[in-house]
Structures are given as structure tokens and as C-alpha cells.
Design an enzyme around this catalytic site. Structure first.
Site, mmCIF file in Angstrom:
data_model
loop_
_atom_site.group_PDB
_atom_site.id
_atom_site.type_symbol
_atom_site.label_atom_id
_atom_site.label_comp_id
_atom_site.label_asym_id
_atom_site.label_seq_id
_atom_site.Cartn_x
_atom_site.Cartn_y
_atom_site.Cartn_z
ATOM 1 N N ARG A 129 -14.250 -6.725 -1.688
ATOM 2 C CA ARG A 129 -13.634 -6.516 -0.374
ATOM 3 C C ARG A 129 -13.102 -5.098 -0.281
ATOM 4 O O ARG A 129 -12.416 -4.612 -1.162
ATOM 5 C CB ARG A 129 -12.478 -7.498 -0.179
ATOM 6 N N VAL A 130 -13.435 -4.419 0.802
ATOM 7 C CA VAL A 130 -12.863 -3.104 1.061
ATOM 8 C C VAL A 130 -12.021 -3.208 2.324
ATOM 9 O O VAL A 130 -12.492 -3.721 3.337
ATOM 10 C CB VAL A 130 -13.960 -2.034 1.253
ATOM 11 N N ASP B 6 -8.804 -1.309 4.929
ATOM 12 C CA ASP B 6 -8.701 -0.117 5.772
ATOM 13 C C ASP B 6 -8.475 1.161 4.977
ATOM 14 O O ASP B 6 -8.850 2.241 5.421
ATOM 15 C CB ASP B 6 -7.520 -0.291 6.738
ATOM 16 N N HIS C 278 -1.891 -5.190 7.518
ATOM 17 C CA HIS C 278 -3.060 -6.059 7.413
ATOM 18 C C HIS C 278 -4.329 -5.252 7.644
ATOM 19 O O HIS C 278 -4.635 -4.853 8.770
ATOM 20 C CB HIS C 278 -2.962 -7.213 8.408
ATOM 21 N N GLY C 279 -5.058 -4.994 6.565
ATOM 22 C CA GLY C 279 -6.201 -4.085 6.582
ATOM 23 C C GLY C 279 -7.239 -4.380 7.636
ATOM 24 O O GLY C 279 -7.706 -3.485 8.353
ATOM 25 N N THR D 143 0.866 -1.174 0.000
ATOM 26 C CA THR D 143 0.000 0.000 0.000
ATOM 27 C C THR D 143 0.904 1.227 0.000
ATOM 28 O O THR D 143 1.986 1.168 0.554
ATOM 29 C CB THR D 143 -0.834 0.010 1.309
#
Length: 319
Positions: free
Chosen positions: A197-198, A200, A222-223, A169
């Protein structure tokens, strides 16, 4: 009213950065930091600086954002991005967007041209069209590497979790000469994630947060873990309690690790221009410019320093 010294900090994702990608990751975060700083140096806004820094990394295939994003279970790129203005707490975000080169630009338009904060999927697509953002064929965003990884993860004995460690990210935080702060974060999400999937990144307070009263932060890692502890806002909370950026970042990352077993990384700048880049993963590529000095690194404890002029000179020679 004293003018602030501008500061920008960027990250290219926390996780495991494979040896052969180290140079590219370092060069990419340095380039992004220099671009953002160029804007601040000319008296530009923190908002413009973080958008430009993130756009630079979205265009760089070394990172999991824009071109080079990982693929979902169906082999498509679905991207999330957020931007936030510390002056009035305005924010714009997009999630599950396809076929555009720079989700961060779209997030900025959501913030400035709508009354909303988050547009998703088809609605985000319609809005991009209305704003005249050119469509980029999905294939253009997919690198050979992302496709290879997607295939590997489809094999019955594969463990996508293994690959998640190389996340990438991207994000940026800045404070400008007016003392305004801003953050921006952009991602392709998790490899082989479920459609829709969404993570963070698109969520205010998790993927990023900016408030002139305390500072700005952008997160990576890790979101789902980041969302559970609302990591970005948690860091600012610690700074509001009087912690330094470094202390606040470490305390929040430590809480995320002990409470939900999640690893990640963060970049922070506070309202007086102090900064930090901290991570609980093996690595995180990061770079910052303050007082015309560039600092950057990937490993814990690693920190290179160059003058901006020196960095710009080697930048134009192509590193």
C-alpha cells in the site's frame, strides 16, 4: 534584493496523541524545528533544513516514521517519504521501503542522483545499496509498541480504524534566507495496511508540495482522503488565489472533510514567510521557529512560545 528571514515549521502527525506520549511528541517536534532552524540560521538551504528536521523525527520512536513506524499486515515496516525543492519543482520520493533508517535521505538522493521522481520497494532497495546507504535490520525499526498494536489489530474483533487515529506521519516546510522553499514528509503508513500500500506521503501534491512562487506545505492524516483531494497542491492553489496560509489550510481541510469525510492536518509557509499549522483531527504535534522565537503545541488553540536560546538551553538539559 532583501534577504528573507528564515522560517521552519514541522509536524509530528495529526490524529489522537495518547496522554503518555504527549511529552515525547512535543519534545520531538521542538527538537526537529530547532535542528532545522540551526541550518537556516547559518545560511543553509530550506532543502537541507527540512531533510534534517524530518531525519530527526524518523530517528525518534515517538513518531510513525523511520524507527517506530507502524507494521503492515505481515508485521513488517514499509515506509514512504518525499522531498521537494520549490526553486525548480524537483522532487524525489520513495515508497514501500524496508530496512533503512532514514527514508527521507533516500528520497533526497532519488531527487538528486536519478532522472526519476519516485522509486518503490525492490528498486528503491537496489538504489539505496548503490548509494552505499547502510541496511538497518527490520527489527531495529520495530518498537514494542508497534508490535503490540499490530497484534491487537490482528484479533478478529479488532477495528484497525480505531488505531488509525494515532497516525504520526512527520513533515517539515521551510523558507531560507534566499527565499527558496522546500517540503519533506515521511511515514510508516497505516497500521496493518495491505502489503504494497502506498499512501499520500510518496505522492507529489498530496503528501507535500513546494513552489517558490506560492509556498510549501506538508500534510498528515488519512492518506486515501488526502490523495482524493490532492491536499498539498490544493492549499497552494488557495494561496495563489490570495488566501493567507491559515485561511488556505482551513479551506482545504474543510473541503476534504465535507467532500470525502477525511480528517488531517497541514503545515504551511508562504513565499513571504507567513506560516500556519492547522488540523481537523483532535490533535497534531507541531513546532515552528521564526525571528528566533519557537512556538509549539498539540491541541487546537494551544500555543507555547519560547526564545530559541531558552529552548536550546533546556534542550541540552534533555527537556
Amino acid at each position: 534584493f532583501g534577504r528573507m528571514k528564515p522560517v521552519i515549521v514541522v509536524h509530528g502527525g495529526a490524529g489522537r496523541i495518547f496522554k503518555e506520549r504527549e511529552e515525547g511528541s512535543r519534545a520531538g517536534v521542538v527538537r526537529a524545528a530547532l535542528r532545522g532552524y540551526g541550518i537556516l540560521k547559518q545560511g543553509g538551504s530550506a532543502l537541507d533544513a527540512v531533510e534534517e528536521a524530518v531525519r530527526s523525527m524518523e530517528d525518534d520512536p515517538h513518531f510513525n516514521a523511520g524507527r517506530g513506524s507502524v507494521l503492515n499486515e505481515k508485521g513488517e515496516v514499509e515506509m514512504d517519504a518525499i522531498i521537494m525543492d520549490g526553486k525548480n519543482l524537483d522532487s524525489g520520493a520513495v515508497s514501500a521501503v524496508k530496512c533503512i533508517a532514514n527514508p527521507i535521505k533516500l528520497a533526497r538522493l532519488v531527487m538528486e542522483k536519478t532522472k526519476h521522481m519516485l522509486l518503490t520497494d525492490h528498486g528503491a532497495h537496489l538504489f539505496a545499496q548503490a548509494m552505499g546507504i547502510p541496511e538497518t535490520p527490520g527489527e531495529k525499526l520495530i518498537t514494542e509498541r508497534s508490535r503490540e498494536r499490530w497484534k491487537k489489530n490482528l484479533e478478529p474483533d479488532s477495528n484497525p480504524e480505531e488505531f488509525q487515529k494515532d497516525l504520526g506521519t512527520v513533515g517539515a516546510v521551510a523558507i531560507d534566507s534566499e527565499g527558496n522553499v522546500a517540503c519533506a514528509t515521511s511515514t510508516g503508513g497505516l497500521s496493518n495496511k495491505l502489503i504494497g500500500r502506498v499512501g499520500d506521503t510518496a505522492c507529489i501534491g498530496s503528501g507535500g508540495y513546494a513552489d517558490n512562487r506560492s509556498g510549501a506545505t506538508s500534510t498528515t492524516g488519512h492518506g486515501e482522503s488526502i490523495m482524493k483531494v490532492v491536499l498539498a497542491r490544493l492549499i497552494l492553489y488557495h494561496m495563489e488565489q490570495g488566501m493567507s496560509p491559515e485561511m488556505a489550510a482551513d479551506t482545504a481541510l474543510d473541503y476534504m472533510k465535507t467532500r470525502v469525510g477525511g480528517l488531517g492536518g497541514v503545515i504551511v509557509v508562504n513565499s513571504s514567510g507567513e506560516w500556519a499549522a492547522r488540523f481537523s483531527t483532535k490533535q497534531m504535534s507541531w513546532a515552528t521557529v521564526k525571528d528566533d522565537q519557537l512556538h509549539y503545541g498539540i491541541y487546537a488553540g494551544e500555543r507555547h512560545t519560547k526564545s530559541v536560546d531558552e529552548a536550546l538551553a533546556s534542550e541540552s538539559e534533555g527537556f
